[in-house]
Write an enzyme that holds these catalytic residues in place. Structure first.
Site, PDB file in Angstrom:
ATOM      1  CG  HIS A  17     -40.526   9.095 -14.124  1.00  0.00           C
ATOM      2  ND1 HIS A  17     -39.956   9.166 -12.685  1.00  0.00           N
ATOM      3  CD2 HIS A  17     -41.288   9.981 -14.375  1.00  0.00           C
ATOM      4  CE1 HIS A  17     -40.665  10.301 -12.130  1.00  0.00           C
ATOM      5  NE2 HIS A  17     -41.443  10.509 -13.209  1.00  0.00           N
ATOM      6  CD  GLU A  71     -37.300   6.878 -13.935  1.00  0.00           C
ATOM      7  OE1 GLU A  71     -38.081   6.154 -13.247  1.00  0.00           O
ATOM      8  OE2 GLU A  71     -37.101   8.098 -13.791  1.00  0.00           O
ATOM      9  NE  ARG A 116     -39.292  13.284 -14.841  1.00  0.00           N
ATOM     10  CZ  ARG A 116     -38.698  12.908 -13.912  1.00  0.00           C
ATOM     11  NH1 ARG A 116     -37.716  11.899 -13.808  1.00  0.00           N
ATOM     12  NH2 ARG A 116     -39.211  13.129 -12.755  1.00  0.00           N
ATOM     13  CG  HIS A 175     -39.405   5.847  -9.801  1.00  0.00           C
ATOM     14  ND1 HIS A 175     -39.817   7.001 -10.628  1.00  0.00           N
ATOM     15  CD2 HIS A 175     -40.330   5.708  -9.183  1.00  0.00           C
ATOM     16  CE1 HIS A 175     -40.768   7.066 -10.499  1.00  0.00           C
ATOM     17  NE2 HIS A 175     -41.260   6.521  -9.493  1.00  0.00           N
ATOM     18  CD  GLU A 226     -35.545   7.182  -7.911  1.00  0.00           C
ATOM     19  OE1 GLU A 226     -35.072   6.958  -9.355  1.00  0.00           O
ATOM     20  OE2 GLU A 226     -36.044   8.090  -7.851  1.00  0.00           O
TER      21      GLU A 226
HETATM   22 ZN   LIG Z   1     -38.421   8.099 -12.032  1.00  0.00          ZN
END
Ligand SMILES: [Zn+2]
Ligand SMILES: *[C@@H]1O[C@H](CO)[C@@H](O)[C@H](O)[C@H]1NC(C)=O
Ligand SMILES: *[C@@H]1O[C@H](CO)[C@@H](O)[C@H](O)[C@H]1NC(C)=O
Length: 435
Positions: free
Chosen positions: A182, A185, A238, A306, A381
């Site tokens: 992504h 990020e 993204r 992420h 994350e």
């Molecule tokens: Zn992500």
């Protein structure tokens, strides 16, 4: 808006080597960022409807679950329409940012200057990271090999490194780490490159053992076009950069060939979670998944980076059904989040993707686990946590190092736990003997 985007793309493609089209960047002056949350089915449907039909609103997350907060960027002239819709449908909200452009300006201001000697005190451009990666094989001959995980739509290389020390261990278990799928990020590639550097330069005995006992495949930029685009044009980008009619890009982490588009993804090309035309419609995913498939007999642990919210997640994303080895997943999870918390008291939560965040089919972790038979597959994350006062992408550059340091702690614990459970002696669930 789409005409403007088209123009920008043209301008930037002609000067792509410069990686800066600062004058032509998408601006978000007085755009607001709201955190919104449906409290019932009707509210969820209303949010879905808006996501699908109102192109002026920018849903930073897919709309998939009641009581799951998501962030929405609202242009100044839309605020007066937007808020009553929320109130009328029992959708709770709070204002995260009153002027998104301020935050973005700050972000670009903390991009590395050419004079930076410490690479992790600032965010780097794609070229900067690639230029650094390609120096590593000659600095660490016989240890670092450049790998190409695939190609991008704009014909960039998905560059990475394989770290493999030559020593008495003839055949070493493998760990694959992918970051940056992504685009916006930014902390994910920054953390991945930090880990590469630690594996090569640290004198800490645990890190040395990790570096020297495994084959580590690390791809910091799984979506290089998108990342470059967040620098040249749109900080909030993204997806990939393949055009789909009036909108551009698919969500590459909904495009893997694992229960593709069954749940938690969108069929609308304008959505942030557009699954693509078909599984592997994105060349990044198709070529990277071919590459990983070619290595599957060598990989026992798969990791994806992420941001944000500080979660550690494991399969499945496409179903609430838990993996058959969920007890082991919980054990590894427990050890990892505990290790992460030691240095700076950073709290990670999580669990299986479907319940801990939201249903999401077609992700790399589900692909690794359900399709390749890699028994241990995790998604991090990274920082900031969910109560961050902002849209979550603008993690201050001073936090790159702490984020990455605590992740190294977590990685060491994770690998130790996965090892103690015997997974490094397995290939596709079958026991093997490493020399
Ligand atoms: Zn992500
Ligand atoms: C993980 O930690 C939680 C909370 O401390 C505990 O309840 C659970 O039993 C642990 N799970 C495993 C498999 O170790
Ligand atoms: C989230 O992070 C901020 C900043 O580091 C901290 O002040 C806050 O206590 C954290 N919140 C939670 C719920 O962990």
């Amino acid at each position: 808006m789409s005409l403007k985007f088209g123009l920008i793309t043209l301008l930037c493609l002609t000067v792509v080597a410069l990686e800066t089209c600062t004058a032509e960047r998408v601006r978000y002056d007085n755009y607001r960022v709201y955190k919104v949350q449906a409290t019932d089915r009707q509210g969820l449907e209303v949010l879905k409807q808006m996501e699908d039909t109102d192109i002026a609103l920018r849903f930073l997350d897919g709309v998939h679950k009641i009581e799951r907060a998501i962030n929405v960027v609202v242009p100044p002239n839309k605020v007066a329409d937007f808020l009553p819709i929320l109130t009328n449908n029992k959708i709770t909200y709070s204002l995260l940012e009153a002027n998104l452009q301020n935050a973005i300006d700050k972000d670009y201001a903390q991009l590395a200057s050419r004079a930076t000697t410490d690479r992790w005190t600032a965010y780097q451009t794609l070229n900067s990271n690639y230029n650094w990666l390609i120096t590593l094989p000659s600095l660490y001959p016989g240890v670092v090999t450049l790998i190409e995980g695939g190609k991008s739509y704009e014909k960039r290389s998905i560059l990475g490194v394989k770290i493999s020390y030559q020593n008495a261990l003839k055949q070493k278990p493998g760990i694959f780490l992918e970051a940056g799928i992504h685009a916006r990020e930014w902390i994910a590639p920054a953390t991945a490159t930090y880990i590469i550097n630690e594996l090569l330069t640290s004198t800490n005995t645990e890190i040395r053992e990790l570096a020297e006992s495994y084959e580590l495949y690390i791809i910091p930029h799984a979506n290089p076009d998108g990342y470059a685009y967040t620098h040249t044009t749109d900080r909030m980008w993204r997806k990939t950069r393949q055009p789909y009619g009036t909108c551009v890009g698919a969500d590459p982490n909904r495009n893997w060939d694992a229960y593709w588009n069954t749940v938690g993804a969108s069929s609308n090309p304008c959505s942030e979670t557009y699954a693509g035309r078909a599984a592997n419609s994105e060349i990044e995913v198709k070529s990277l998944s071919n590459y990983i498939t070619s290595l599957k007999d060598k990989i026992q642990l798969y990791i994806s980076f992420h941001s944000f919210s500080q979660y550690l997640l494991y399969p499945n994303g496409h179903t609430s059904e838990l993996p058959d080895n969920v007890k082991h997943y919980q054990q590894v999870y427990n050890a990892t989040v505990k290790a992460i918390s030691q240095r700076y008291e950073t709290v990670y939560t999580g669990g299986n993707i479907y319940d801990a965040i939201y249903p999401a089919a077609g992700s790399s972790v589900d692909f690794a686990y359900t399709k390749l038979g890699i028994r241990m597959a995790f998604c991090f994350e990274l920082r900031p946590n969910g109560s961050f006062n902002g849209n979550g992408m603008e993690l201050p550059a001073e936090q790159i190092k702490p984020t990455a340091e605590e992740l190294v702690d977590g990685l060491l614990a994770m690998v130790a736990e996965v090892k103690s459970l015997g997974y490094f002696e397995l290939i596709n669930g079958e026991e093997v003997e490493f020399l």
